[in-house]
Design a protein around this motif. Structure first.
Motif, PDB file in Angstrom:
ATOM      1  N   GLU A 216       0.816  -1.213   0.000  1.00  0.00           N
ATOM      2  CA  GLU A 216       0.000   0.000   0.000  1.00  0.00           C
ATOM      3  C   GLU A 216       0.853   1.269   0.000  1.00  0.00           C
ATOM      4  O   GLU A 216       0.440   2.310   0.486  1.00  0.00           O
ATOM      5  N   GLN A 217       2.028   1.191  -0.565  1.00  0.00           N
ATOM      6  CA  GLN A 217       2.913   2.348  -0.524  1.00  0.00           C
ATOM      7  C   GLN A 217       2.404   3.513  -1.369  1.00  0.00           C
ATOM      8  O   GLN A 217       2.851   4.647  -1.187  1.00  0.00           O
ATOM      9  N   HIS A 218       1.455   3.235  -2.264  1.00  0.00           N
ATOM     10  CA  HIS A 218       0.960   4.304  -3.126  1.00  0.00           C
ATOM     11  C   HIS A 218      -0.483   4.697  -2.804  1.00  0.00           C
ATOM     12  O   HIS A 218      -1.089   5.459  -3.556  1.00  0.00           O
ATOM     13  N   VAL A 219      -1.032   4.211  -1.690  1.00  0.00           N
ATOM     14  CA  VAL A 219      -2.391   4.607  -1.331  1.00  0.00           C
ATOM     15  C   VAL A 219      -2.398   6.049  -0.820  1.00  0.00           C
ATOM     16  O   VAL A 219      -1.349   6.638  -0.527  1.00  0.00           O
ATOM     17  N   LEU A 220      -3.576   6.631  -0.705  1.00  0.00           N
ATOM     18  CA  LEU A 220      -3.748   7.945  -0.091  1.00  0.00           C
ATOM     19  C   LEU A 220      -3.800   7.736   1.411  1.00  0.00           C
ATOM     20  O   LEU A 220      -4.751   7.156   1.938  1.00  0.00           O
ATOM     21  N   ALA A 221      -2.762   8.199   2.095  1.00  0.00           N
ATOM     22  CA  ALA A 221      -2.664   8.012   3.544  1.00  0.00           C
ATOM     23  C   ALA A 221      -3.189   9.257   4.251  1.00  0.00           C
ATOM     24  O   ALA A 221      -2.613  10.340   4.132  1.00  0.00           O
ATOM     25  N   SER A 242     -15.790   3.755   4.376  1.00  0.00           N
ATOM     26  CA  SER A 242     -16.514   2.483   4.252  1.00  0.00           C
ATOM     27  C   SER A 242     -17.611   2.547   3.199  1.00  0.00           C
ATOM     28  O   SER A 242     -18.023   1.508   2.667  1.00  0.00           O
ATOM     29  N   THR A 243     -18.102   3.751   2.913  1.00  0.00           N
ATOM     30  CA  THR A 243     -19.185   3.896   1.928  1.00  0.00           C
ATOM     31  C   THR A 243     -18.678   4.026   0.493  1.00  0.00           C
ATOM     32  O   THR A 243     -19.485   4.044  -0.440  1.00  0.00           O
ATOM     33  N   LEU A 244     -17.380   4.147   0.305  1.00  0.00           N
ATOM     34  CA  LEU A 244     -16.838   4.300  -1.042  1.00  0.00           C
ATOM     35  C   LEU A 244     -16.933   2.980  -1.803  1.00  0.00           C
ATOM     36  O   LEU A 244     -16.910   1.892  -1.214  1.00  0.00           O
ATOM     37  N   PRO A 245     -16.997   3.041  -3.121  1.00  0.00           N
ATOM     38  CA  PRO A 245     -16.916   1.808  -3.918  1.00  0.00           C
ATOM     39  C   PRO A 245     -15.616   1.069  -3.612  1.00  0.00           C
ATOM     40  O   PRO A 245     -14.609   1.673  -3.225  1.00  0.00           O
ATOM     41  N   ASP A 246     -15.617  -0.240  -3.801  1.00  0.00           N
ATOM     42  CA  ASP A 246     -14.471  -1.061  -3.421  1.00  0.00           C
ATOM     43  C   ASP A 246     -13.164  -0.556  -4.006  1.00  0.00           C
ATOM     44  O   ASP A 246     -12.129  -0.529  -3.330  1.00  0.00           O
ATOM     45  N   ARG A 249     -12.156   2.531  -2.059  1.00  0.00           N
ATOM     46  CA  ARG A 249     -11.856   2.240  -0.653  1.00  0.00           C
ATOM     47  C   ARG A 249     -10.461   1.641  -0.514  1.00  0.00           C
ATOM     48  O   ARG A 249      -9.741   1.943   0.443  1.00  0.00           O
ATOM     49  N   ARG A 250     -10.065   0.814  -1.480  1.00  0.00           N
ATOM     50  CA  ARG A 250      -8.742   0.186  -1.403  1.00  0.00           C
ATOM     51  C   ARG A 250      -7.614   1.193  -1.638  1.00  0.00           C
ATOM     52  O   ARG A 250      -6.452   0.886  -1.392  1.00  0.00           O
ATOM     53  N   GLN A 251      -7.940   2.396  -2.092  1.00  0.00           N
ATOM     54  CA  GLN A 251      -6.924   3.426  -2.329  1.00  0.00           C
ATOM     55  C   GLN A 251      -6.696   4.330  -1.110  1.00  0.00           C
ATOM     56  O   GLN A 251      -5.902   5.259  -1.191  1.00  0.00           O
ATOM     57  N   VAL A 252      -7.372   4.042  -0.001  1.00  0.00           N
ATOM     58  CA  VAL A 252      -7.298   4.913   1.171  1.00  0.00           C
ATOM     59  C   VAL A 252      -6.885   4.110   2.397  1.00  0.00           C
ATOM     60  O   VAL A 252      -7.392   3.001   2.629  1.00  0.00           O
TER      61      VAL A 252
END
Length: 398
Positions: A216-221, A242-246, A249-252
């Motif tokens: 997850e080094q490139h996710v939005l932290a 939790s309400t974001l599309p899958d 959500r995986r980008q955060v």
């Protein structure tokens, strides 16, 4: 008592001083605080002042021996630290008030700077009968709790020479209370800009490797060093993600520094299906590596004044997401170095997140702007000088 220099006009629109006055050279200042444990922003506030003023003034700190403030202040050269408890239990009130009266008689403090209701109350009791030569009492209003009741009126009327407001929002609120009869001075909290500074690219990459999973080094932290109590609003952000599309959500990832969350909070995160998307660091001696790992810092409290945590994150070059509560919006210029969102509104947060994920290329410029704002407006020197001037104005007027 303080020595005096030559006559010097002092102007203060809020403290109602007369001129000419005399500039005070060296002061005896007692800081008090009631917290038994970490103390959060109160500890940071007093420590910053004690470190900066100890070389030119006699500084005393009274706090419970169990507090982080007591331990940290004990390590500052020249600062005298006193073990005193401040709470509402009658035996404590009597014992601490007696101790304060003895300290005032022995040391002749020029200023007692109180930071909460309990220590303010005991300072009021300790100065009874001291007359015009009593210490001046300065009260910093750190929180956004209501200001009501007889005890508050008594403190405001008889034991407050000046209130330091940590933001303009606080000044406006106090202007509608019993404190309005006296001096209200806005002195924004300052940050050690040398300590809280952006890390270089290599150190930032190492920080992300420490706090983010390898995949997850490139996710939005998004993260916060403001703590984990419910009123800090972080669960609103968890719900929003939790309400974001899958795929979004995986980008955060959310990264939280502070006390270990309660079992109820952990259950809430799990119920939202977010256990794998939230990292809890626990209490940290040094939050800087964690902050360095973030793309965005947030303080989306339900109740807040100005927030040291927000200013620390911005000083490290993290654009800040803040709620429209208290003085938090005074920290940021929306769209330039941060964003302001409605408090207690996961739907608005989800909408904001969707927009940010589509415009991540804006973040580097906002990061630079956050640091620039901190350098211009969050200076520790400005904070210390403003606080010291409050002391000098009060004593010169006396």
């Amino acid at each position: 008592m303080p020595r005096e220099l030559v006559n010097k006009p002092v102007q203060s629109p809020r403290c109602k001083l007369t001129a000419p006055t005399r500039e005070i050279l060296s002061l005896k200042i007692l800081y008090t605080n009631f917290h038994n444990g970490d103390g959060g922003g109160h500890t940071t506030y007093i420590m910053n002042l004690a470190r900066a003023l100890a070389p030119r003034h006699e500084i005393f700190v009274a706090a419970p021996a169990s507090s982080r403030l007591y331990q940290a202040a004990s390590a500052i050269p020249g600062v005298q630290v006193i073990d005193l408890a401040f709470n509402n239990r009658l035996p404590t009130v009597l014992r601490t008030t007696k101790a304060l009266r003895g300290l005032i008689a022995r040391h002749g403090f020029d200023v007692i700077h109180v930071n909460g209701s309990a220590d303010h109350r005991m300072a009021m009791l300790a100065i009874i009968g001291k007359g015009k030569q009593r210490p001046r009492i300065v009260y910093t209003k750190h929180n956004d709790l209501p200001v009501t009741g007889l005890a508050t009126w008594l403190k405001a009327r008889f034991a407050t020479d000046c209130v330091i407001c940590v933001c303009e929002y606080t000044r406006r609120k106090l202007a509608q209370t019993a404190y309005a009869h006296g001096a209200l001075r806005v002195v924004y909290n300052g940050i050690d800009l040398a300590r809280y500074a952006p890390l270089d690219a290599a150190a930032t990459q190492a920080a992300r490797a420490q706090w983010l999973p390898a995949n997850e080094q490139h996710v939005l932290a998004l993260g916060s060093n403001a703590g984990t109590p419910d009123y800090k609003g972080w669960l609103d952000l968890v719900e929003a993600v939790s309400t974001l599309p899958d795929d979004l959500r995986r980008q955060v990832r959310i990264v939280m520094a502070g006390e270990t969350p309660s079992a109820r909070q952990v259950e809430r995160v799990a119920a939202l299906g977010m256990t794998e998307r939230v990292t809890f660091s626990g209490l940290l001696d040094d939050v800087r590596p964690l902050v360095a790992a973030l793309d965005i810092g947030f303080v989306i409290s339900h109740q807040e004044t100005i927030s040291f945590a927000c200013r620390e994150m911005m000083a490290m070059g993290k654009p800040a997401l803040v709620s429209d509560v208290g003085g938090l919006p005074e920290n940021v210029t929306p769209g330039v170095d941060g964003w302001v969102v409605p408090a207690r509104n996961p739907a608005a947060l989800a909408q904001w997140l969707t927009g940010i994920l589509a415009q991540r290329d804006q973040l580097p410029a906002m990061a630079h702007a956050a640091r620039d704002k901190a350098v211009r407006e969050f200076s520790l020197d400005t904070f210390v000088q403003g606080t010291e001037q409050v002391y000098r104005d009060l004593l010169a007027a006396r």
